[in-house]
Motif scaffolding. Structure first.
Motif, PDB file in Angstrom:
ATOM      1  N   TRP A   1       0.871  -1.175   0.000  1.00 50.75           N
ATOM      2  CA  TRP A   1       0.000   0.000   0.000  1.00 50.75           C
ATOM      3  C   TRP A   1       0.900   1.214   0.000  1.00 50.75           C
ATOM      4  N   GLN A   2       0.943   1.908  -1.141  1.00 49.05           N
ATOM      5  CA  GLN A   2       2.049   2.815  -1.320  1.00 49.05           C
ATOM      6  C   GLN A   2       1.844   4.209  -0.739  1.00 49.05           C
ATOM      7  N   THR A   3       0.622   4.604  -0.585  1.00 51.02           N
ATOM      8  CA  THR A   3       0.443   5.903   0.066  1.00 51.02           C
ATOM      9  C   THR A   3      -0.463   5.736   1.273  1.00 51.02           C
ATOM     10  N   ARG A   4      -0.474   6.756   2.092  1.00 52.66           N
ATOM     11  CA  ARG A   4      -1.277   6.677   3.301  1.00 52.66           C
ATOM     12  C   ARG A   4      -2.767   6.613   2.949  1.00 52.66           C
ATOM     13  N   PHE A   5      -3.107   7.284   1.860  1.00 49.56           N
ATOM     14  CA  PHE A   5      -4.511   7.294   1.449  1.00 49.56           C
ATOM     15  C   PHE A   5      -4.963   5.887   1.071  1.00 49.56           C
ATOM     16  N   ILE A   6      -4.077   5.179   0.318  1.00 48.50           N
ATOM     17  CA  ILE A   6      -4.420   3.816  -0.067  1.00 48.50           C
ATOM     18  C   ILE A   6      -4.565   2.943   1.169  1.00 48.50           C
ATOM     19  N   LYS A   7      -3.651   3.156   2.138  1.00 48.13           N
ATOM     20  CA  LYS A   7      -3.706   2.380   3.362  1.00 48.13           C
ATOM     21  C   LYS A   7      -5.052   2.598   4.066  1.00 48.13           C
ATOM     22  N   ALA A   8      -5.441   3.857   4.145  1.00 48.37           N
ATOM     23  CA  ALA A   8      -6.712   4.159   4.797  1.00 48.37           C
ATOM     24  C   ALA A   8      -7.867   3.495   4.047  1.00 48.37           C
ATOM     25  N   LYS A   9      -7.793   3.573   2.721  1.00 42.93           N
ATOM     26  CA  LYS A   9      -8.835   2.961   1.904  1.00 42.93           C
ATOM     27  C   LYS A   9      -8.930   1.466   2.183  1.00 42.93           C
ATOM     28  N   MET A  10      -7.772   0.798   2.222  1.00 45.16           N
ATOM     29  CA  MET A  10      -7.777  -0.639   2.406  1.00 45.16           C
ATOM     30  C   MET A  10      -8.296  -1.014   3.789  1.00 45.16           C
ATOM     31  N   ILE A  11      -7.909  -0.204   4.805  1.00 45.46           N
ATOM     32  CA  ILE A  11      -8.403  -0.498   6.154  1.00 45.46           C
ATOM     33  C   ILE A  11      -9.914  -0.339   6.188  1.00 45.46           C
ATOM     34  N   LEU A  12     -10.389   0.674   5.508  1.00 47.13           N
ATOM     35  CA  LEU A  12     -11.833   0.876   5.431  1.00 47.13           C
ATOM     36  C   LEU A  12     -12.492  -0.326   4.752  1.00 47.13           C
ATOM     37  N   LEU A  13     -11.858  -0.797   3.690  1.00 46.75           N
ATOM     38  CA  LEU A  13     -12.396  -1.952   2.972  1.00 46.75           C
ATOM     39  C   LEU A  13     -12.488  -3.161   3.900  1.00 46.75           C
ATOM     40  N   PHE A  14     -11.421  -3.370   4.685  1.00 47.32           N
ATOM     41  CA  PHE A  14     -11.425  -4.515   5.600  1.00 47.32           C
ATOM     42  C   PHE A  14     -12.532  -4.373   6.629  1.00 47.32           C
ATOM     43  N   VAL A  15     -12.688  -3.143   7.134  1.00 46.99           N
ATOM     44  CA  VAL A  15     -13.754  -2.944   8.121  1.00 46.99           C
ATOM     45  C   VAL A  15     -15.100  -3.275   7.498  1.00 46.99           C
ATOM     46  N   VAL A  16     -15.297  -2.802   6.265  1.00 41.08           N
ATOM     47  CA  VAL A  16     -16.569  -3.082   5.597  1.00 41.08           C
ATOM     48  C   VAL A  16     -16.742  -4.586   5.416  1.00 41.08           C
ATOM     49  N   LEU A  17     -15.662  -5.247   4.981  1.00 44.20           N
ATOM     50  CA  LEU A  17     -15.765  -6.677   4.694  1.00 44.20           C
ATOM     51  C   LEU A  17     -16.045  -7.483   5.949  1.00 44.20           C
ATOM     52  N   PHE A  18     -15.348  -7.130   7.054  1.00 43.81           N
ATOM     53  CA  PHE A  18     -15.461  -7.978   8.230  1.00 43.81           C
ATOM     54  C   PHE A  18     -16.586  -7.554   9.160  1.00 43.81           C
ATOM     55  N   VAL A  19     -16.952  -6.281   9.136  1.00 41.68           N
ATOM     56  CA  VAL A  19     -17.967  -5.822  10.075  1.00 41.68           C
ATOM     57  C   VAL A  19     -19.208  -5.334   9.340  1.00 41.68           C
ATOM     58  N   GLY A  20     -18.997  -4.485   8.351  1.00 40.27           N
ATOM     59  CA  GLY A  20     -20.132  -3.846   7.696  1.00 40.27           C
ATOM     60  C   GLY A  20     -21.064  -4.827   7.018  1.00 40.27           C
ATOM     61  N   ILE A  21     -20.480  -5.637   6.123  1.00 38.36           N
ATOM     62  CA  ILE A  21     -21.322  -6.529   5.325  1.00 38.36           C
ATOM     63  C   ILE A  21     -22.018  -7.589   6.172  1.00 38.36           C
ATOM     64  N   PRO A  22     -21.291  -8.285   7.065  1.00 37.59           N
ATOM     65  CA  PRO A  22     -21.974  -9.352   7.802  1.00 37.59           C
ATOM     66  C   PRO A  22     -23.141  -8.846   8.637  1.00 37.59           C
ATOM     67  N   PHE A  23     -23.008  -7.631   9.183  1.00 40.37           N
ATOM     68  CA  PHE A  23     -24.104  -7.178  10.032  1.00 40.37           C
ATOM     69  C   PHE A  23     -25.111  -6.328   9.286  1.00 40.37           C
ATOM     70  N   GLY A  24     -24.757  -5.940   8.073  1.00 35.27           N
ATOM     71  CA  GLY A  24     -25.699  -5.121   7.317  1.00 35.27           C
ATOM     72  C   GLY A  24     -26.565  -5.917   6.364  1.00 35.27           C
ATOM     73  N   ALA A  25     -26.177  -7.160   6.081  1.00 31.94           N
ATOM     74  CA  ALA A  25     -26.884  -7.897   5.038  1.00 31.94           C
ATOM     75  C   ALA A  25     -27.788  -8.950   5.643  1.00 31.94           C
ATOM     76  N   ASP A  26     -28.906  -9.204   4.946  1.00 32.50           N
ATOM     77  CA  ASP A  26     -29.747 -10.305   5.406  1.00 32.50           C
ATOM     78  C   ASP A  26     -29.218 -11.612   4.820  1.00 32.50           C
ATOM     79  N   SER A  27     -29.850 -12.712   5.156  1.00 35.38           N
ATOM     80  CA  SER A  27     -29.208 -13.982   4.825  1.00 35.38           C
ATOM     81  C   SER A  27     -29.240 -14.226   3.313  1.00 35.38           C
ATOM     82  N   TYR A  28     -30.217 -13.635   2.614  1.00 37.50           N
ATOM     83  CA  TYR A  28     -30.225 -13.803   1.159  1.00 37.50           C
ATOM     84  C   TYR A  28     -28.979 -13.180   0.540  1.00 37.50           C
ATOM     85  N   TRP A  29     -28.714 -11.920   0.928  1.00 44.27           N
ATOM     86  CA  TRP A  29     -27.542 -11.264   0.336  1.00 44.27           C
ATOM     87  C   TRP A  29     -26.247 -11.890   0.803  1.00 44.27           C
ATOM     88  N   LEU A  30     -26.248 -12.407   2.052  1.00 47.17           N
ATOM     89  CA  LEU A  30     -25.040 -13.097   2.512  1.00 47.17           C
ATOM     90  C   LEU A  30     -24.746 -14.291   1.611  1.00 47.17           C
TER      91      LEU A  30
END
Lengths: 366, 294
Positions: A22-51
């Motif tokens: 991750w070459q710039t700090r902005f990219i790093k922030a983006k990727m951390i945000l992505l991980f948060v979305v993947l591990f926290v956002g999606i599982p708790f935001g989606a119903d079982s169909y979308w999961l």
């Protein structure tokens, strides 16, 4: 392929920076945000169909990753990858059902994780076996030998012999509670989702790192021109077979993972259609790009689900539409591939790179 | 011994049909250098079209003729809509477009005609077998073989003696040179697709006559791929010989190996044979060996 430029004013000063993930700090922030979305956002935001839709996406990514490696990075066109997924799935299932695991391992929940690794190695070996002709043939002839892998493994060996083991008839069902990772019993979509996301991240990391290594550069050289690669001193056969092994390995992981979602497998889960589908996914996403694999999977699965949702309201007036939705899906997929090949031959990843470049280079985009 | 000759004749007869389908395939490969993976579905379309006409009460030969006409039109249309824009693109692109086409065709066929097995009713060829000496041959096989041979002759004569056929050969040989002497490559491609579609349609109709028609006939259409590879990708006689060899091989495996390996030996034998064969002769029997330089 497009190269992604760094934003204005960002320069590398040493090699470590240039090789950074991750070459710039902005990219790093983006990727951390992505991980948060993947591990926290999606599982708790989606119903079982979308999961379950997301799980499908993850499975497609894992399956298509091997195809991407072979076609996109090593230039070995393969049309039989579903066979290796099938080998993985069946090896894992048979190990769980038939292998006399020590009681200790079952209690610790290690049986399934271990079976995934064995399944992956097993389908890697199968893949190498069918990759052997690639030492002598290439192009169309290789396409046909990989097709042979599909027909021999799935339609013959698995349908006729493997699925008869234990007298279960065609479909193997996995009793609840047998698929266990550590203390967790994988029994709902959320747990499958977490397993999927871990496996996807792991496999993508492995492949990306392999591509940054000696092997990856050798593969790209072979893809670009195998004769000059040989002249440069690359052992072409060795690296081609290595590519087949890694692709089969990841295919095996994909297959072994998917049984945790299916709870019952039969040869119909791995038709030739699925092999072609995986190739279609990487074509739509973009050949020769890991982003492309992911974009293609998301596009294919999610767009097809949206198509289904779009057709739902019409179901009352035209019941045939919903009844034959599978066929419409197939035809739409075919048209999508054709359209992408004609109008957007570099795939979604190319467009994505261009969009990023637009922002990175703004306001001096010339 | 009787079994041997029976299997051999059936093999040759089915092989004739494969040869017909393989011909269309080689043609596209020769003209445009692309592998047409939609061949199986093209056989399906032709077969279903003639079946539809036939069940409407049109006589069989006329129905076949209609399917030829529709095949021609569809071939030209496909080429114009999808493949015309791809002249000069990498070959993988063209192959993948044909994969896309195969999905599209398959989905459309399933949507329009369903997935149940349909038969030509009343049967086109009588069920009464013909006896030639000790041999007993089903009429379906015999007439299909005759039809396939007639069409093969027609196509081969077309290539050898007509202007269009010569133009196609010229394009296959050297596209640039053909263009410079005034052969229109675009028309040649369109003609190649049209002929391939027609040949596939007839092949599909004949195959559908033998065992009834469903989606798996498309799979039989795929069986021509080993046949073509065996003969060498760019050789028309190779396609014919390869088709017959694959037909014989398939029937022999069905007759002799089935008791040792129960199940679908018949379906996979050509592919297994091809995979092993390619290890020893990477360009098939009469394929052009490519000499590559950096």
């Amino acid at each position: 392929m497009s190269t992604t430029f760094l934003p204005c004013g960002v320069y590398h000063q040493n090699y470590a920076q240039e090789h950074g993930w991750w070459q710039t700090r902005f990219i790093k922030a983006k990727m951390i945000l992505l991980f948060v979305v993947l591990f926290v956002g999606i599982p708790f935001g989606a119903d079982s169909y979308w999961l379950s839709v997301y799980n499908q996406v993850g499975y497609t990514i894992l399956g298509a990753l091997g195809v991407q490696l072979l076609i996109g990075f090593c230039g070995q066109v393969t049309l039989g990858h579903a066979a290796f997924l099938a080998v993985g799935a069946y090896t894992s299932t048979l190990l769980i059902l038939e292998f006399p695991w020590p009681q200790l391992l079952i209690k610790w929940g290690l049986a399934y994780p271990l079976s995934i690794i064995i399944a992956a190695v097993m389908s890697g070996i199968c893949s190498v076996l069918f990759g052997l002709p690639s030492a002598r043939v290439k192009g169309f002839y290789l396409i046909l030998t990989t097709m042979a892998a599909q027909f021999i493994i799935v339609d013959f060996i698995i349908t006729q012999y493997v699925s008869q083991i234990g007298g279960r008839g065609q479909a193997f069902s996995l009793p609840p509670g047998t698929i266990k990772v550590g203390p967790w019993v994988i029994d709902n979509d959320l747990k499958v989702y977490y397993m999927m996301i871990v496996l996807v991240i792991l496999c993508v990391t492995i492949v990306v790192n392999l591509l940054r290594s000696r092997a990856g550069r050798a593969w790209v050289a072979i893809r670009d021109n195998d004769i000059s690669a040989e002249v440069m001193g690359i052992n072409v056969v060795k690296y081609k077979l290595l590519a087949f092994f890694v692709a089969g390995f990841i295919g095996g992981i994909a297959g072994a993972f998917w049984i945790s979602n299916l709870a019952a497998i039969s040869p119909e889960h791995f038709p030739w259609f699925w092999s072609l589908w995986l190739v279609g996914v990487i074509l739509i996403g973009g050949v020769g790009s890991i982003h492309g694999t992911i974009f293609g999977s998301i596009f294919m699965v999610v767009v097809m689900e949206l198509l289904q949702l779009g057709i739902m309201p019409l179901a009352d007036t035209y019941p045939k539409l919903l009844m034959d939705f599978l066929f419409i899906k197939e035809a739409a997929f075919g048209l999508a591939i054709c359209a992408f090949m004609i109008f957007e031959p570099y795939g979604l990843a190319y467009r994505w790179g261009q969009i990023k470049n637009y922002f990175n280079l703004w306001p001096f985009s010339y | 011994m009787e079994l041997f000759f029976m299997t051999l004749t059936t093999g040759i007869m089915v092989g004739g049909i494969y040869a017909l389908v393989a011909l269309g395939w080689v043609l596209i490969y020769k003209c445009s250098g692309a592998l047409n993976l939609a061949m199986g579905e093209m056989t399906l379309i032709g077969a279903y079209v003639s079946l539809s006409f036939y069940s409407m009460g049109v006589p069989f030969l006329l129905a076949l003729l209609f399917s030829l006409v529709i095949g021609f039109a569809l071939g030209v249309l496909t080429e114009r809509i999808f493949l015309d824009r791809l002249i000069g693109e990498p070959v993988l692109t063209v192959i993948m477009v044909t994969v896309g086409l195969s999905f599209f065709f398959k989905g459309t066929v399933e949507f329009l005609w369903g997935t149940d097995t349909r038969v030509f009713d009343p049967p086109v060829f009588s069920i009464e077998p013909i006896r030639i000496g000790p041999l007993v041959i089903g009429q379906v096989y015999l007439w299909s073989f005759v039809a396939a041979i007639i069409l093969l002759c027609v196509f081969v004569c077309f290539f050898k003696y007509t202007r269009w056929g010569l133009a196609m050969q010229a394009t296959a040989d050297d596209e640039m040179a053909a263009l410079s002497v005034g052969v229109s490559a675009r028309y040649v491609y369109a003609a190649a697709w049209a002929i391939a579609f027609m040949a596939a349609g007839v092949g599909g109709t004949l195959l559908g006559n033998i065992n009834g028609l469903n989606i798996s006939v498309g799979y039989l259409g795929l069986l021509v791929l080993p046949a073509v590879v065996l003969g060498g990708l760019n050789s028309i006689p190779g396609a014919i010989v390869g088709g017959i060899i694959i037909g014989i091989l398939q029937n022999f495996c069905g007759a002799y190996l089935d008791r040792y390996f129960p199940g679908g030996v018949k379906e996979i034998a050509p592919f297994a044979f091809m995979a092993v064969f390619l290890l020893f002769k990477p360009y098939g029997l009469w394929g052009w060996e490519r000499i590559e330089r950096v």
